[in-house]
Enzyme design. Sequence first.
Site, PDB file in Angstrom:
ATOM      1  N   LYS A  52     -11.921   0.106   6.095  1.00  0.00           N
ATOM      2  CA  LYS A  52     -12.234  -0.608   4.882  1.00  0.00           C
ATOM      3  C   LYS A  52     -13.610  -1.775   5.252  1.00  0.00           C
ATOM      4  O   LYS A  52     -14.401  -1.431   5.897  1.00  0.00           O
ATOM      5  CB  LYS A  52     -11.060  -1.508   4.158  1.00  0.00           C
ATOM      6  CG  LYS A  52      -9.837  -0.352   4.388  1.00  0.00           C
ATOM      7  CD  LYS A  52     -10.219   0.474   3.162  1.00  0.00           C
ATOM      8  CE  LYS A  52      -9.073   1.410   2.819  1.00  0.00           C
ATOM      9  NZ  LYS A  52      -8.642   2.473   3.296  1.00  0.00           N
ATOM     10  N   TYR A  57       0.795  -1.111  -0.103  1.00  0.00           N
ATOM     11  CA  TYR A  57       0.011   0.151   0.065  1.00  0.00           C
ATOM     12  C   TYR A  57       0.839   1.203   0.007  1.00  0.00           C
ATOM     13  O   TYR A  57       1.923   1.340   0.784  1.00  0.00           O
ATOM     14  CB  TYR A  57      -0.828  -0.248   1.232  1.00  0.00           C
ATOM     15  CG  TYR A  57      -1.688   1.230   1.455  1.00  0.00           C
ATOM     16  CD1 TYR A  57      -2.665   1.646   0.557  1.00  0.00           C
ATOM     17  CD2 TYR A  57      -1.509   2.175   2.499  1.00  0.00           C
ATOM     18  CE1 TYR A  57      -3.257   2.738   0.486  1.00  0.00           C
ATOM     19  CE2 TYR A  57      -2.262   3.255   2.613  1.00  0.00           C
ATOM     20  CZ  TYR A  57      -3.264   3.680   1.758  1.00  0.00           C
ATOM     21  OH  TYR A  57      -3.702   4.828   1.689  1.00  0.00           O
TER      22      TYR A  57
HETATM   23  N1  PLP Z   1      -3.159  -0.793   4.451  1.00  0.00           N
HETATM   24  C1  PLP Z   1      -4.035  -0.980   3.246  1.00  0.00           C
HETATM   25  C2  PLP Z   1      -4.057  -2.168   2.442  1.00  0.00           C
HETATM   26  C3  PLP Z   1      -4.710  -0.125   2.680  1.00  0.00           C
HETATM   27  O1  PLP Z   1      -5.449  -0.216   1.327  1.00  0.00           O
HETATM   28  C4  PLP Z   1      -4.730   1.217   3.183  1.00  0.00           C
HETATM   29  C5  PLP Z   1      -5.719   2.272   2.983  1.00  0.00           C
HETATM   30  O2  PLP Z   1      -6.153   2.150   1.621  1.00  0.00           O
HETATM   31  C6  PLP Z   1      -4.152   1.408   4.625  1.00  0.00           C
HETATM   32  C7  PLP Z   1      -3.331   0.231   4.942  1.00  0.00           C
HETATM   33  C8  PLP Z   1      -4.315   2.555   5.289  1.00  0.00           C
HETATM   34  O3  PLP Z   1      -5.541   2.805   5.693  1.00  0.00           O
HETATM   35  P1  PLP Z   1      -6.180   4.182   6.254  1.00  0.00           P
HETATM   36  O4  PLP Z   1      -6.304   4.927   5.120  1.00  0.00           O
HETATM   37  O5  PLP Z   1      -7.335   3.795   6.867  1.00  0.00           O
HETATM   38  O6  PLP Z   1      -5.158   4.759   6.927  1.00  0.00           O
END
Ligand code: PLP
Length: 400
Positions: free
Chosen positions: A214, A117
């Site tokens: 998510k 990510y």
């Molecule tokens: N990990 C993954 C696989 C993600 O897709 C995301 C966000 O899209 C994150 C971590 C980070 O999450 P957040 O946007 O809630 O900080």
Amino acid sequence: MSEGANQNAKMKLETGLIHLGDEFNTTSAVAPPIWQTSTYLAPEDPAAFSELAASINPTEFYSRHGNPTNAQVQAIIASLEHAEAALVTASGMGAVSAAVFASVKAGEHVVTQKILYAASMILFRDLLPKYGVEVTFVEATDTAAFEKAIRPNTKLIYLETPVNPLMTLTDLKAVSALAKKRGITTICDNTFASPINQRPIDLGIDVVIHSATKFLGGHSDLTAGAICGTKEFVKAAWRMMIIFGSSLASFDSWLLLRGLRTLSLRMERINANAIALADYLVSHPNIETVHFPFLKTHPQLSLAKSQMLGPSGMMSFEVRGESEEEKFDNAQSLLKKLRFPKNAVSLGGVETLIVHPASMWRYHYTPEQRKASGIGLGLIRLSVGIEHIDDLIGDFREAL
Ligand code: PLP
């Protein structure tokens, strides 16, 4: 910090989603209240107050340190992930950074995947080296490369599977086994799978991370994160979290609790919809490739079936075109024509979300980095929701 593993035996997952952590709702309200306060009255006894001020993740002291709803949510998430304990944070990145900074310090070394990510990638690629932590990036699918990258000072192996945007898998059992032999901590970001479809701790991983924004929240109306692991690890992560200030606020925690109640129902529908939609897309003449680990033709199908309990709702596909420019135009035209999938970042909500990764990451990756991450101009990412599958397929049929 709330404990989970010892409670697993007592009730099934679906029941736990509704009843675990009930004891943290100390009111008679069936739907727990939102603890909309930053501070709580101190105990009269000064010794008790001192003890509270020094305690880890207290429920009623100061809201950056914890609150009753967070404790309730933590009990549920720890149980879902078969972890001893869990901690909720203000976002997924709040969880990633607290967990990583709780695992490594200057002079130590991390092994992680070449594709992660993007914000996690920025943490490993740009931030950690500034603080004296070295990082080696390896192919996510190559277990031997993880082993080869290990050094005497390696303290952490950080994984994300399935990984954005091509849904590539890392062999969790194999990588965790080689880490365990050497006393290296393993962290897995389990956001794309959700705990309904994958339990990394059962496969030997030490710590699980979620962007609870998510699937766990599931309604695209909050940001939150979670860290699951041993009580000791979660304590260390909590110490980081309160310094970073990435504590989950009461209202988002309340929404997360509400979302979690239906997690297994939502994932059941999402899994079924995703299988049907991937089967439809792979047979369409205007689609070049579909990236979905549960497709019969997927090179990692056997790994998918051995480490995942279901496919989850994430997939990506490439539209056909004579050139990259034509693929870009075709992808944009599809995004405009679709009626139900909403063109938006994020994933895991009740509504189907669709996004064009090359546009999303245009200013974060150079064209070379984008290509190396497998993001072509015709690539589209899909997070399948809980709409009726006939409407989703019908919509794609018309738009394609
Ligand atoms: N990990 C993954 C696989 C993600 O897709 C995301 C966000 O899209 C994150 C971590 C980070 O999450 P957040 O946007 O809630 O900080």
